[in-house]
Design a protein around this motif. Structure first.
Motif, PDB file in Angstrom:
ATOM      1  N   GLU A 295      81.114   9.660  -5.102  1.00 29.29           N
ATOM      2  CA  GLU A 295      79.787   9.996  -4.956  1.00 29.29           C
ATOM      3  C   GLU A 295      78.943  10.199  -6.183  1.00 29.29           C
ATOM      4  O   GLU A 295      79.516  10.836  -7.142  1.00 29.29           O
ATOM      5  CB  GLU A 295      79.517  10.897  -3.758  1.00 29.29           C
ATOM      6  N   VAL A 296      77.549  10.076  -5.974  1.00 29.50           N
ATOM      7  CA  VAL A 296      76.665  10.369  -7.108  1.00 29.50           C
ATOM      8  C   VAL A 296      76.634  11.938  -7.134  1.00 29.50           C
ATOM      9  O   VAL A 296      76.274  12.572  -6.116  1.00 29.50           O
ATOM     10  CB  VAL A 296      75.455   9.668  -7.079  1.00 29.50           C
ATOM     11  N   ASN A 297      76.619  12.663  -8.147  1.00 30.32           N
ATOM     12  CA  ASN A 297      76.618  14.178  -8.178  1.00 30.32           C
ATOM     13  C   ASN A 297      76.362  14.471  -9.679  1.00 30.32           C
ATOM     14  O   ASN A 297      77.382  14.545 -10.626  1.00 30.32           O
ATOM     15  CB  ASN A 297      77.843  14.700  -7.675  1.00 30.32           C
ATOM     16  N   ASP A 298      75.323  14.544 -10.170  1.00 28.17           N
ATOM     17  CA  ASP A 298      74.958  14.765 -11.816  1.00 28.17           C
ATOM     18  C   ASP A 298      75.235  16.422 -12.044  1.00 28.17           C
ATOM     19  O   ASP A 298      75.257  16.522 -13.128  1.00 28.17           O
ATOM     20  CB  ASP A 298      73.585  14.576 -12.035  1.00 28.17           C
ATOM     21  N   GLU A 299      75.567  17.129 -11.249  1.00 24.90           N
ATOM     22  CA  GLU A 299      76.124  18.513 -11.340  1.00 24.90           C
ATOM     23  C   GLU A 299      77.331  18.875 -11.234  1.00 24.90           C
ATOM     24  O   GLU A 299      77.785  19.962 -11.227  1.00 24.90           O
ATOM     25  CB  GLU A 299      75.334  19.596 -10.531  1.00 24.90           C
ATOM     26  N   ALA A 300      78.426  17.581 -11.148  1.00 22.96           N
ATOM     27  CA  ALA A 300      79.751  17.771 -10.819  1.00 22.96           C
ATOM     28  C   ALA A 300      80.223  18.267 -12.131  1.00 22.96           C
ATOM     29  O   ALA A 300      79.836  18.148 -13.269  1.00 22.96           O
ATOM     30  CB  ALA A 300      80.167  16.730 -10.685  1.00 22.96           C
ATOM     31  N   ASP A 301      81.784  18.924 -12.051  1.00 19.49           N
ATOM     32  CA  ASP A 301      82.122  19.449 -13.392  1.00 19.49           C
ATOM     33  C   ASP A 301      82.568  18.109 -14.344  1.00 19.49           C
ATOM     34  O   ASP A 301      82.215  18.451 -15.734  1.00 19.49           O
ATOM     35  CB  ASP A 301      83.735  20.117 -13.003  1.00 19.49           C
ATOM     36  N   VAL A 302      82.761  17.000 -13.964  1.00 27.16           N
ATOM     37  CA  VAL A 302      82.749  16.015 -14.618  1.00 27.16           C
ATOM     38  C   VAL A 302      82.123  14.784 -14.094  1.00 27.16           C
ATOM     39  O   VAL A 302      82.117  14.501 -13.205  1.00 27.16           O
ATOM     40  CB  VAL A 302      84.576  15.344 -14.755  1.00 27.16           C
ATOM     41  N   VAL A 303      81.118  14.492 -14.821  1.00 26.06           N
ATOM     42  CA  VAL A 303      80.267  13.492 -14.449  1.00 26.06           C
ATOM     43  C   VAL A 303      80.792  11.723 -15.244  1.00 26.06           C
ATOM     44  O   VAL A 303      80.789  11.963 -16.443  1.00 26.06           O
ATOM     45  CB  VAL A 303      78.720  13.597 -14.745  1.00 26.06           C
ATOM     46  N   ILE A 304      81.037  10.918 -14.274  1.00 26.79           N
ATOM     47  CA  ILE A 304      81.315   9.432 -15.049  1.00 26.79           C
ATOM     48  C   ILE A 304      80.008   8.642 -14.767  1.00 26.79           C
ATOM     49  O   ILE A 304      79.556   8.470 -13.907  1.00 26.79           O
ATOM     50  CB  ILE A 304      82.328   8.935 -14.101  1.00 26.79           C
ATOM     51  N   GLU A 305      79.528   8.291 -16.211  1.00 24.36           N
ATOM     52  CA  GLU A 305      78.433   7.337 -16.308  1.00 24.36           C
ATOM     53  C   GLU A 305      78.723   5.961 -16.691  1.00 24.36           C
ATOM     54  O   GLU A 305      79.389   5.896 -17.620  1.00 24.36           O
ATOM     55  CB  GLU A 305      77.585   8.115 -17.340  1.00 24.36           C
ATOM     56  N   VAL A 306      78.156   4.807 -15.840  1.00 24.96           N
ATOM     57  CA  VAL A 306      78.409   3.653 -16.073  1.00 24.96           C
ATOM     58  C   VAL A 306      77.369   2.850 -16.431  1.00 24.96           C
ATOM     59  O   VAL A 306      76.198   3.014 -15.841  1.00 24.96           O
ATOM     60  CB  VAL A 306      79.143   2.929 -14.927  1.00 24.96           C
ATOM     61  N   ARG A 307      77.320   2.173 -17.560  1.00 25.14           N
ATOM     62  CA  ARG A 307      76.266   1.490 -17.934  1.00 25.14           C
ATOM     63  C   ARG A 307      76.372   0.015 -17.933  1.00 25.14           C
ATOM     64  O   ARG A 307      77.418  -0.381 -18.666  1.00 25.14           O
ATOM     65  CB  ARG A 307      75.604   1.857 -19.398  1.00 25.14           C
ATOM     66  N   VAL A 308      75.502  -0.889 -17.587  1.00 21.94           N
ATOM     67  CA  VAL A 308      75.931  -2.354 -17.562  1.00 21.94           C
ATOM     68  C   VAL A 308      74.419  -2.908 -18.152  1.00 21.94           C
ATOM     69  O   VAL A 308      73.334  -2.573 -17.512  1.00 21.94           O
ATOM     70  CB  VAL A 308      75.935  -2.746 -16.073  1.00 21.94           C
ATOM     71  N   PRO A 309      74.468  -3.715 -19.154  1.00 20.12           N
ATOM     72  CA  PRO A 309      73.308  -4.430 -19.707  1.00 20.12           C
ATOM     73  C   PRO A 309      72.669  -5.316 -18.657  1.00 20.12           C
ATOM     74  O   PRO A 309      73.241  -5.823 -17.778  1.00 20.12           O
ATOM     75  CB  PRO A 309      73.859  -5.005 -21.027  1.00 20.12           C
ATOM     76  N   ALA A 310      71.380  -5.357 -18.939  1.00 13.91           N
ATOM     77  CA  ALA A 310      70.584  -6.478 -18.085  1.00 13.91           C
ATOM     78  C   ALA A 310      70.851  -7.852 -18.297  1.00 13.91           C
ATOM     79  O   ALA A 310      70.917  -8.611 -17.512  1.00 13.91           O
ATOM     80  CB  ALA A 310      69.105  -6.407 -18.472  1.00 13.91           C
ATOM     81  N   SER A 311      71.526  -8.302 -19.462  1.00  9.66           N
ATOM     82  CA  SER A 311      72.251  -9.363 -19.966  1.00  9.66           C
ATOM     83  C   SER A 311      73.146  -9.268 -20.910  1.00  9.66           C
ATOM     84  O   SER A 311      73.295  -8.185 -21.550  1.00  9.66           O
ATOM     85  CB  SER A 311      71.031 -10.476 -20.333  1.00  9.66           C
ATOM     86  N   VAL A 312      73.928 -10.217 -21.068  1.00  4.80           N
ATOM     87  CA  VAL A 312      75.227 -10.021 -22.052  1.00  4.80           C
ATOM     88  C   VAL A 312      74.797 -10.363 -23.368  1.00  4.80           C
ATOM     89  O   VAL A 312      75.073 -11.379 -23.788  1.00  4.80           O
ATOM     90  CB  VAL A 312      76.414 -10.838 -21.471  1.00  4.80           C
ATOM     91  N   THR A 313      74.624  -9.261 -24.082  1.00  9.59           N
ATOM     92  CA  THR A 313      74.182  -9.240 -25.469  1.00  9.59           C
ATOM     93  C   THR A 313      74.779  -8.269 -26.236  1.00  9.59           C
ATOM     94  O   THR A 313      74.792  -7.146 -25.624  1.00  9.59           O
ATOM     95  CB  THR A 313      72.770  -9.345 -25.729  1.00  9.59           C
ATOM     96  N   SER A 314      75.122  -8.249 -27.594  1.00 10.10           N
ATOM     97  CA  SER A 314      75.795  -7.365 -28.106  1.00 10.10           C
ATOM     98  C   SER A 314      74.845  -6.409 -28.566  1.00 10.10           C
ATOM     99  O   SER A 314      75.339  -4.969 -28.544  1.00 10.10           O
ATOM    100  CB  SER A 314      76.240  -7.951 -29.547  1.00 10.10           C
ATOM    101  N   GLU A 315      73.486  -6.338 -28.437  1.00  8.14           N
ATOM    102  CA  GLU A 315      72.396  -5.561 -28.832  1.00  8.14           C
ATOM    103  C   GLU A 315      72.314  -4.595 -27.728  1.00  8.14           C
ATOM    104  O   GLU A 315      72.297  -3.469 -27.535  1.00  8.14           O
ATOM    105  CB  GLU A 315      71.195  -6.315 -29.125  1.00  8.14           C
ATOM    106  N   LEU A 316      72.429  -5.140 -26.333  1.00 10.62           N
ATOM    107  CA  LEU A 316      72.265  -4.279 -25.359  1.00 10.62           C
ATOM    108  C   LEU A 316      73.361  -3.248 -24.980  1.00 10.62           C
ATOM    109  O   LEU A 316      73.230  -2.271 -24.498  1.00 10.62           O
ATOM    110  CB  LEU A 316      71.779  -5.085 -23.890  1.00 10.62           C
ATOM    111  N   SER A 317      74.567  -3.992 -25.253  1.00  9.63           N
ATOM    112  CA  SER A 317      75.525  -3.314 -24.830  1.00  9.63           C
ATOM    113  C   SER A 317      75.862  -2.055 -25.792  1.00  9.63           C
ATOM    114  O   SER A 317      76.366  -0.909 -25.328  1.00  9.63           O
ATOM    115  CB  SER A 317      77.107  -3.947 -24.845  1.00  9.63           C
ATOM    116  N   ALA A 318      75.422  -2.335 -26.954  1.00  9.62           N
ATOM    117  CA  ALA A 318      75.581  -1.272 -28.208  1.00  9.62           C
ATOM    118  C   ALA A 318      74.330  -0.101 -27.819  1.00  9.62           C
ATOM    119  O   ALA A 318      74.737   1.041 -27.867  1.00  9.62           O
ATOM    120  CB  ALA A 318      75.180  -2.010 -29.513  1.00  9.62           C
ATOM    121  N   ALA A 319      73.428  -0.441 -27.269  1.00  2.87           N
ATOM    122  CA  ALA A 319      72.276   0.491 -26.777  1.00  2.87           C
ATOM    123  C   ALA A 319      72.773   1.275 -25.677  1.00  2.87           C
ATOM    124  O   ALA A 319      72.411   2.367 -25.761  1.00  2.87           O
ATOM    125  CB  ALA A 319      71.014  -0.409 -26.365  1.00  2.87           C
TER     126      ALA A 319
END
Length: 392
Positions: free
Chosen positions: A252-276
């Motif tokens: 579940e989404v919980n920004d105040e948990a002891d451990v927060v797991i953050e997943v980022r996915v770029p809008a398109s598959v480019t090296s620049e966006l993944s690095a960002a």
């Protein structure tokens, strides 16, 4: 003369009767001899069958077989390693192969066109690592109707209609992602236990459509969440995380948990966006670990770290881990920027794919093959067992 013969026979019978009455020794010897003889016969039969099978394989003429293989791309070192395995086994078995892949792993339509072209070539069998199963449903049915067997590889063709895919040669990606989580957790467990506030673990994923990439991310998230929960700490997904990873992970989404797991996915598959995306995670003060779920994403972390210098195994540094091999990731592991990474066995995957395709083309029964994975570090990456699976 007849009387003498009869007397001789009676004498033999009496001797046999006396021997039989002298305890169990005679029976044991006879039984052992029989067993040994049976074993020798079985070994001889097995050896003969093995020799016959070997002779049959050696004499099978595969020169008329043509295989079409449609991968997810050709731009990553991983796919080049798969191609090396394909070419090696194809030469050994005497078959011809056409190996293709789209310019980008986000170019689904190009892969659809390549699969259509492969079918039009009327091959003996097709290998397919689908970017998006829904996009090739009609073509899968065409293959079934045409009697062309399809073998999935890498992430395979998840969700394909029953009977459309005769077998898969692939890594168990959920389990592989879980291995990465276990190894990372070993290095951050004390920091989690002693933290007075929230700590963050980042996951950089190339996309939310490719089943292999998604499962490597989900395997990491689910195993990490389980380990954190077992330690008595709370765990939640960051509100900015990609929706599919939140839904499919069950965290579940919980920004105040002891451990927060953050997943980022770029809008398109480019090296620049993944690095960002990697930079956005690394720049947060509470980040203690980050994971890239394939070569592209891991390279994004490496690029981001060149400017931020946050990753390493020293005091207070962010523990980084990747998936796949490639020159950049191997160097990051060797130098200590990455604590380690999970590698597949791409060359072996290519070899096993061709073997399975040939069997399917010849009408033999084929089964799924787990091509395996390993966790490698600076300490073990030169071991022969690990090194054979690393590719640049």
């Amino acid at each position: 003369m007849k009387k003498k013969l009869l007397a001789a026979l009676i004498s033999v019978a009496m001797v046999a009767t006396l021997l039989a009455g002298c305890g169990g020794g005679g029976d044991t010897t006879t039984t052992d001899t029989t067993t040994d003889a049976a074993a020798e016969t079985e070994e001889t039969t097995d050896a003969a069958e093995t020799e016959e099978t070997a002779d049959a394989e050696a004499t099978t003429d595969n020169s008329g077989l043509h295989l079409e293989i449609v991968s997810k791309g050709l731009q990553h070192a991983y796919w080049q390693a798969v191609l090396n395995g394909v070419n090696s086994k194809a030469e050994e078995l005497g078959v011809t192969v056409n190996f293709v892949g789209p310019d980008s792993e986000s170019n689904i339509q190009q892969q659809v066109q390549q699969l259509e072209t492969a079918l039009n070539a009327n091959p003996s069998a097709i290998g397919l690592a689908a970017l998006d199963t829904n996009s090739v449903m009609d073509l899968l049915q065409t293959a079934v109707d045409s009697g062309i067997p399809i073998v999935g590889f890498d992430s395979g063709v998840p969700g394909a209609p029953e009977g459309a895919i005769v077998a898969n040669c692939s890594t168990d990606n959920l389990a592989a992602g879980g291995i990465a989580a276990q190894e990372v957790y070993k290095l951050i467990s004390d920091r989690i236990a002693n933290a007075e506030g929230t700590v963050r673990i980042g996951v950089v994923a190339q996309d939310a459509t490719s089943e292999s990439v998604v499962n490597r991310g989900l395997g990491f998230i689910q195993e990490m969440a389980s380990l954190v929960a077992d330690s008595g700490k709370t765990v939640g997904m960051a509100s900015v995380s990609n929706e599919r990873y939140v839904t499919d992970s069950g965290v579940e989404v919980n920004d105040e948990a002891d451990v927060v797991i953050e997943v980022r996915v770029p809008a398109s598959v480019t090296s620049e966006l993944s690095a960002a995306d990697a930079s956005a995670i690394l720049e947060q003060e509470d980040t203690i670990a980050i994971y890239g779920s394939n070569e592209h994403s891991a390279n994004g972390i490496i690029t981001a770290n060149e400017n931020l210098n946050k990753c390493g195994t020293g005091e207070g540094q962010v523990i980084a881990a990747g998936f796949d091999s490639g020159a950049s990731i191997m160097q990051a592991v060797r130098s200590g920027v990455f604590a380690g990474a999970v590698t597949q066995a791409p060359v072996a995957m290519g070899e096993q794919l061709v073997e399975t395709l040939v069997k399917a083309a010849n009408g033999e029964t084929v089964e799924d093959i787990d091509t395996g994975c390993q966790w490698y570090t600076a300490e073990n990456m030169d071991d022969p067992e690990i090194a054979q699976n690393l590719y640049e």
